[in-house]
Design an enzyme around this catalytic site. Structure first.
Site, PDB file in Angstrom:
ATOM      1  N   ASN A   1      -6.987  -1.240   5.564  1.00 21.23           N
ATOM      2  CA  ASN A   1      -6.739  -1.841   6.875  1.00 21.23           C
ATOM      3  C   ASN A   1      -5.256  -2.138   7.138  1.00 21.23           C
ATOM      4  O   ASN A   1      -4.847  -2.251   8.278  1.00 21.23           O
ATOM      5  CB  ASN A   1      -7.575  -3.135   6.959  1.00 21.23           C
ATOM      6  CG  ASN A   1      -7.159  -4.017   8.101  1.00 21.23           C
ATOM      7  OD1 ASN A   1      -7.365  -3.677   9.271  1.00 21.23           O
ATOM      8  ND2 ASN A   1      -6.531  -5.144   7.791  1.00 21.23           N
TER       9      ASN A   1
ATOM     10  N   VAL B   1       0.811  -1.231   0.000  1.00 20.13           N
ATOM     11  CA  VAL B   1       0.000   0.000   0.000  1.00 20.13           C
ATOM     12  C   VAL B   1       0.841   1.275   0.000  1.00 20.13           C
ATOM     13  O   VAL B   1       0.329   2.355  -0.309  1.00 20.13           O
ATOM     14  CB  VAL B   1      -1.011   0.029   1.176  1.00 20.13           C
ATOM     15  CG1 VAL B   1      -2.017  -1.083   1.075  1.00 20.13           C
ATOM     16  CG2 VAL B   1      -0.297   0.031   2.530  1.00 20.13           C
TER      17      VAL B   1
ATOM     18  N   TYR C   1       3.685   5.450  15.609  1.00 23.02           N
ATOM     19  CA  TYR C   1       2.452   4.687  15.357  1.00 23.02           C
ATOM     20  C   TYR C   1       1.237   5.526  15.742  1.00 23.02           C
ATOM     21  O   TYR C   1       0.265   5.641  14.984  1.00 23.02           O
ATOM     22  CB  TYR C   1       2.482   3.384  16.160  1.00 23.02           C
ATOM     23  CG  TYR C   1       1.290   2.491  15.927  1.00 23.02           C
ATOM     24  CD1 TYR C   1       1.120   1.816  14.722  1.00 23.02           C
ATOM     25  CD2 TYR C   1       0.320   2.311  16.913  1.00 23.02           C
ATOM     26  CE1 TYR C   1       0.019   0.982  14.504  1.00 23.02           C
ATOM     27  CE2 TYR C   1      -0.778   1.483  16.708  1.00 23.02           C
ATOM     28  CZ  TYR C   1      -0.927   0.820  15.508  1.00 23.02           C
ATOM     29  OH  TYR C   1      -2.014   0.003  15.293  1.00 23.02           O
TER      30      TYR C   1
HETATM   31  N1  LIG Z   1      -3.867  -5.927  16.658  1.00 18.42           N
HETATM   32  C1  LIG Z   1      -4.000  -4.819  17.346  1.00 18.42           C
HETATM   33  O1  LIG Z   1      -3.766  -4.790  18.564  1.00 18.42           O
HETATM   34  C2  LIG Z   1      -4.457  -3.568  16.651  1.00 18.42           C
HETATM   35  C3  LIG Z   1      -5.028  -2.552  17.433  1.00 18.42           C
HETATM   36  C4  LIG Z   1      -5.431  -1.379  16.810  1.00 18.42           C
HETATM   37  C5  LIG Z   1      -5.279  -1.233  15.449  1.00 18.42           C
HETATM   38  N2  LIG Z   1      -4.729  -2.238  14.710  1.00 18.42           N
HETATM   39  C6  LIG Z   1      -4.599  -2.024  13.266  1.00 18.42           C
HETATM   40  O2  LIG Z   1      -5.306  -3.038  12.601  1.00 18.42           O
HETATM   41  C7  LIG Z   1      -4.776  -3.176  11.285  1.00 18.42           C
HETATM   42  C8  LIG Z   1      -4.650  -4.644  10.968  1.00 18.42           C
HETATM   43  O3  LIG Z   1      -3.699  -5.219  11.830  1.00 18.42           O
HETATM   44  P1  LIG Z   1      -3.902  -6.653  12.492  1.00 18.42           P
HETATM   45  O4  LIG Z   1      -4.064  -6.449  13.947  1.00 18.42           O
HETATM   46  O5  LIG Z   1      -4.905  -7.433  11.767  1.00 18.42           O
HETATM   47  O6  LIG Z   1      -2.442  -7.258  12.289  1.00 18.42           O
HETATM   48  P2  LIG Z   1      -1.887  -8.327  11.227  1.00 18.42           P
HETATM   49  O7  LIG Z   1      -0.429  -8.335  11.410  1.00 18.42           O
HETATM   50  O8  LIG Z   1      -2.626  -9.604  11.384  1.00 18.42           O
HETATM   51  O9  LIG Z   1      -2.310  -7.713   9.829  1.00 18.42           O
HETATM   52  C9  LIG Z   1      -1.659  -6.630   9.222  1.00 18.42           C
HETATM   53  C10 LIG Z   1      -1.542  -6.973   7.750  1.00 18.42           C
HETATM   54  O10 LIG Z   1      -1.094  -5.820   7.045  1.00 18.42           O
HETATM   55  C11 LIG Z   1      -0.183  -6.286   6.065  1.00 18.42           C
HETATM   56  N3  LIG Z   1       0.686  -5.198   5.638  1.00 18.42           N
HETATM   57  C12 LIG Z   1       1.684  -4.582   6.320  1.00 18.42           C
HETATM   58  N4  LIG Z   1       2.272  -3.659   5.556  1.00 18.42           N
HETATM   59  C13 LIG Z   1       1.647  -3.689   4.357  1.00 18.42           C
HETATM   60  C14 LIG Z   1       1.819  -2.982   3.154  1.00 18.42           C
HETATM   61  N5  LIG Z   1       2.758  -2.037   3.008  1.00 18.42           N
HETATM   62  N6  LIG Z   1       0.991  -3.256   2.118  1.00 18.42           N
HETATM   63  C15 LIG Z   1       0.041  -4.206   2.237  1.00 18.42           C
HETATM   64  N7  LIG Z   1      -0.169  -4.921   3.347  1.00 18.42           N
HETATM   65  C16 LIG Z   1       0.629  -4.668   4.387  1.00 18.42           C
HETATM   66  C17 LIG Z   1       0.582  -7.414   6.744  1.00 18.42           C
HETATM   67  O11 LIG Z   1       1.236  -8.239   5.807  1.00 18.42           O
HETATM   68  C18 LIG Z   1      -0.527  -8.096   7.512  1.00 18.42           C
HETATM   69  O12 LIG Z   1      -1.120  -9.145   6.771  1.00 18.42           O
HETATM   70  C19 LIG Z   1      -3.491  -2.382  11.254  1.00 18.42           C
HETATM   71  O13 LIG Z   1      -3.715  -1.157  10.594  1.00 18.42           O
HETATM   72  C20 LIG Z   1      -3.196  -2.129  12.712  1.00 18.42           C
HETATM   73  O14 LIG Z   1      -2.449  -0.952  12.909  1.00 18.42           O
HETATM   74  C21 LIG Z   1      -4.333  -3.405  15.272  1.00 18.42           C
END
Ligand SMILES: NC(=O)c1ccc[n+]([C@@H]2O[C@H](COP(=O)([O-])OP(=O)(O)OC[C@H]3O[C@@H](n4cnc5c(N)ncnc54)[C@H](O)[C@@H]3O)[C@@H](O)[C@H]2O)c1
Length: 300
Positions: A118, A92, A185
């Protein structure tokens, strides 16, 4: 109002049909599938929240394009989710990848109804400002902020001519109050909420809704990788337990499926008049701070 629906024959061929809006709603209600015939593109869908959301969308009748930087895991996930899931490799932070993913959704299914930005990273910046590495800061911003902005731009390019669409972004509780993550972050996630509110002002003129979801901590790979460095002496099970004990809502933990449910609501007609909103899914964590009064029997 007429709406374009997709009809799939038994041999998998797809044709476009015009259906009345009221009939479409009737069908969706009848089947209980809130995204019947919708096409969604979800970034960061190889695992965690993106994967859970793809599953929920497909269960509700959608065709989903999973866009992710992890090719092998992404392909395995698409296979696991079945014929209504397709994987596309997409970084992305690279605008041409995002544009290609949107074009792919349209060429495969003739439309794009839902764009869910996402994908995100926590990055490896230290928590203290004096040690901030600005190159790493730029990396966080290029995925979390630039990536979401590119997703909105390219979804808008195909949604504006149609005069409809629903765009979602994942922020975080780290974008709601300070002190919940590294500065880089946190700043990036505050920016995502700002982006949604700014874009809502323009996109509403084209019938496009845009909303944000701010999840609490969930032990997905992104969180586990980050915390496993801090708790290097603990096994994954113990780290997961730590994450699951951070919340305030008794008897419940935050799971990827909770975010998928929020995404389903915001993407569907259930939220047809909701735009520019940040839906915080945190069990109340960021809503209050208790005053630590001493117990009456402990003070004279
Ligand atoms: N897990 C938590 O505690 C939490 C809390 C708040 C927000 N979030 C947010 O939720 C979102 C999803 O995270 P998650 O918790 O499912 O973690 P996750 O690690 O399971 O998923 C994140 C995904 O994003 C992909 N990704 C990373 N960089 C990328 C790029 N440049 N292009 C395309 N894909 C890319 C990764 O390969 C991974 O599959 C993120 O934006 C994260 O910041 C997560």
């Amino acid at each position: 109002m007429l709406r374009i629906g997709l009809r799939y024959s038994e041999n998998g061929c797809c044709s476009r049909v015009l259906v009345a809006e009221s009939f479409y709603r009737f069908l969706s209600t009848k089947t209980g599938r809130k995204l019947q015939d919708k096409v969604a593109l979800i970034t960061g869908a190889a695992s965690g929240i993106g994967k859970a959301t793809a599953t929920e969308f497909i269960n509700n009748g959608a065709k989903v394009i999973l866009a992710d930087i992890q090719q092998q895991i992404g392909q395995e996930t698409a296979k696991e989710l079945g014929p209504n899931a397709t994987f596309i490799m997409c970084d992305v932070s690279n605008e041409s990848d995002v544009s290609r993913a949107v074009d792919f959704a349209v060429s495969e299914h003739n439309q794009l109804d839902i764009m869910y930005n996402n994908a995100g990273i926590i990055g490896s910046n230290p928590p203290n400002i004096v040690d901030l590495d600005l190159a790493l800061f730029d990396k966080d911003m290029s995925t979390n902020v630039r990536g979401a902005m590119a997703g909105i731009k390219h979804a808008a390019l195909v949604m504006i001519p149609r005069g409809s669409g629903s765009i979602l972004c994942t922020s975080s509780v780290s974008g709601v109050i300070g002190g919940m993550g590294t500065h880089a972050y946190s700043v990036s996630k505050f920016a995502v909420i700002g982006m949604v509110k700014s874009l809502a002002s323009e996109l509403c003129k084209f019938g496009i809704r845009i909303n944000c979801i701010s999840p609490f901590a969930i032990p997905t790979p992104i969180a586990m990788k980050h915390l496993s460095k801090i708790y290097a002496h603990l096994d994954a099970h113990k780290v997961e337990e730590i994450v699951n004990n951070l919340g305030v809502l008794k008897g419940a933990i935050c799971e990827a499926s909770d975010i998928a449910n929020a995404a389903l609501y915001l993407a569907s007609d259930d939220a047809k008049y909701v735009s520019g909103h940040n839906l915080i899914v945190d069990g109340g964590f960021t809503s209050f701070k208790n005053l630590d009064f001493p117990a009456p029997d402990q003070v004279q």
